[in-house]
Design a protein around this motif. Structure first.
Motif, PDB file in Angstrom:
ATOM      1  N   GLN A   3     -13.464 -38.795  11.228  1.00  0.00           N
ATOM      2  CA  GLN A   3     -14.096 -39.996  11.760  1.00  0.00           C
ATOM      3  C   GLN A   3     -14.975 -39.644  12.957  1.00  0.00           C
ATOM      4  O   GLN A   3     -14.557 -38.908  13.834  1.00  0.00           O
ATOM      5  CB  GLN A   3     -13.037 -41.010  12.194  1.00  0.00           C
ATOM      6  N   PHE A   4     -16.176 -40.145  12.971  1.00  0.00           N
ATOM      7  CA  PHE A   4     -17.095 -39.961  14.084  1.00  0.00           C
ATOM      8  C   PHE A   4     -17.348 -41.294  14.739  1.00  0.00           C
ATOM      9  O   PHE A   4     -17.528 -42.296  14.059  1.00  0.00           O
ATOM     10  CB  PHE A   4     -18.452 -39.414  13.597  1.00  0.00           C
ATOM     11  N   ASP A   5     -17.381 -41.297  16.053  1.00  0.00           N
ATOM     12  CA  ASP A   5     -17.777 -42.520  16.732  1.00  0.00           C
ATOM     13  C   ASP A   5     -19.299 -42.504  16.903  1.00  0.00           C
ATOM     14  O   ASP A   5     -19.963 -41.513  16.615  1.00  0.00           O
ATOM     15  CB  ASP A   5     -17.052 -42.676  18.071  1.00  0.00           C
ATOM     16  N   GLN A   6     -19.826 -43.598  17.346  1.00  0.00           N
ATOM     17  CA  GLN A   6     -21.268 -43.755  17.508  1.00  0.00           C
ATOM     18  C   GLN A   6     -21.837 -42.669  18.425  1.00  0.00           C
ATOM     19  O   GLN A   6     -22.876 -42.097  18.150  1.00  0.00           O
ATOM     20  CB  GLN A   6     -21.560 -45.145  18.088  1.00  0.00           C
ATOM     21  N   GLU A   7     -21.130 -42.381  19.493  1.00  0.00           N
ATOM     22  CA  GLU A   7     -21.605 -41.395  20.474  1.00  0.00           C
ATOM     23  C   GLU A   7     -21.694 -39.992  19.860  1.00  0.00           C
ATOM     24  O   GLU A   7     -22.660 -39.265  20.071  1.00  0.00           O
ATOM     25  CB  GLU A   7     -20.658 -41.387  21.668  1.00  0.00           C
ATOM     26  N   GLU A   8     -20.691 -39.622  19.073  1.00  0.00           N
ATOM     27  CA  GLU A   8     -20.687 -38.303  18.424  1.00  0.00           C
ATOM     28  C   GLU A   8     -21.795 -38.210  17.376  1.00  0.00           C
ATOM     29  O   GLU A   8     -22.475 -37.192  17.259  1.00  0.00           O
ATOM     30  CB  GLU A   8     -19.319 -38.038  17.782  1.00  0.00           C
ATOM     31  N   ALA A   9     -22.007 -39.261  16.616  1.00  0.00           N
ATOM     32  CA  ALA A   9     -23.080 -39.271  15.623  1.00  0.00           C
ATOM     33  C   ALA A   9     -24.442 -39.135  16.303  1.00  0.00           C
ATOM     34  O   ALA A   9     -25.300 -38.375  15.840  1.00  0.00           O
ATOM     35  CB  ALA A   9     -23.026 -40.557  14.798  1.00  0.00           C
ATOM     36  N   GLU A  10     -24.640 -39.831  17.407  1.00  0.00           N
ATOM     37  CA  GLU A  10     -25.902 -39.722  18.144  1.00  0.00           C
ATOM     38  C   GLU A  10     -26.094 -38.313  18.707  1.00  0.00           C
ATOM     39  O   GLU A  10     -27.194 -37.779  18.705  1.00  0.00           O
ATOM     40  CB  GLU A  10     -25.952 -40.753  19.276  1.00  0.00           C
ATOM     41  N   ARG A  11     -25.013 -37.693  19.184  1.00  0.00           N
ATOM     42  CA  ARG A  11     -25.102 -36.329  19.692  1.00  0.00           C
ATOM     43  C   ARG A  11     -25.551 -35.373  18.592  1.00  0.00           C
ATOM     44  O   ARG A  11     -26.438 -34.541  18.790  1.00  0.00           O
ATOM     45  CB  ARG A  11     -23.745 -35.859  20.235  1.00  0.00           C
ATOM     46  N   LEU A  46     -21.146 -36.170   8.381  1.00  0.00           N
ATOM     47  CA  LEU A  46     -20.398 -37.313   8.908  1.00  0.00           C
ATOM     48  C   LEU A  46     -19.311 -37.822   7.962  1.00  0.00           C
ATOM     49  O   LEU A  46     -18.353 -38.435   8.408  1.00  0.00           O
ATOM     50  CB  LEU A  46     -21.358 -38.445   9.265  1.00  0.00           C
TER      51      LEU A  46
END
Length: 164
Positions: A3-11, A46
């Motif tokens: 699971q990725f959060d929004q912040e990790e996906a943006e990174r 992701l």
């Protein structure tokens, strides 16, 4: 599934999107196809279950996934279809400096282009390139040497007169 959060996906997107686009464009010579590959790699990252030991391992996986996706697309039957002239009008490639050297690198055969690009533009060692591409270090060194020789022949001093 990881699971990725929004912040990790943006990174991930901020860190690797330019790399994937540039690498994909070297294979496909199409901005639209390079963008599709970028989306494919991020989707796989992701939604897959990959875990990475380090940032270098993460980057290596992304490069390998992008290269494999490009090769798959080049082999696909849909890629070999023809299109009308109106579909050919594409936007410019990801911004790259005007350089006859880069143009010459992009004109090399795949095995030389991969090695030269990853070595000089992405900063990987021959050993790392071998691991990424599934080749021995000796093969990568041979591809680098042959690629450099072809570049010397292709450029033949014409780049130097423009100050590049």
């Amino acid at each position: 599934m990881r699971q990725f959060d929004q912040e990790e996906a943006e990174r991930l997107v901020n860190t690797y999107s330019d790399l994937i686009l540039r690498l994909s464009y070297t294979y496909l010579k199409s901005t639209h196809d390079a963008e599709d590959i970028c989306q494919t790699v991020f989707l796989k990252l992701l939604t897959g279950g990959q875990t990475f030991d380090s940032p270098a391992h993460e980057k290596a996986w992304i490069i390998r996934a992008a290269a494999n996706a490009c090769k798959d697309l080049l082999r696909s039957a849909g890629r070999r279809r023809t299109v009308g002239l109106e579909a050919v009008a594409e936007t410019a490639a990801p911004e790259a400096p005007e350089s006859c050297v880069l143009d010459a690198v992009m004109a090399l055969p795949d095995k030389y282009r991969e090695a030269v690009y990853l070595y000089y533009y992405e900063g990987y060692s021959a050993r790392e390139i071998g691991a990424l591409l599934g080749r021995s270090e000796a093969a990568v060194n041979a591809h680098l040497s042959r690629g450099r020789n072809r570049l010397r022949t292709m450029l033949g001093g014409e780049c130097c007169e423009h100050g590049v």
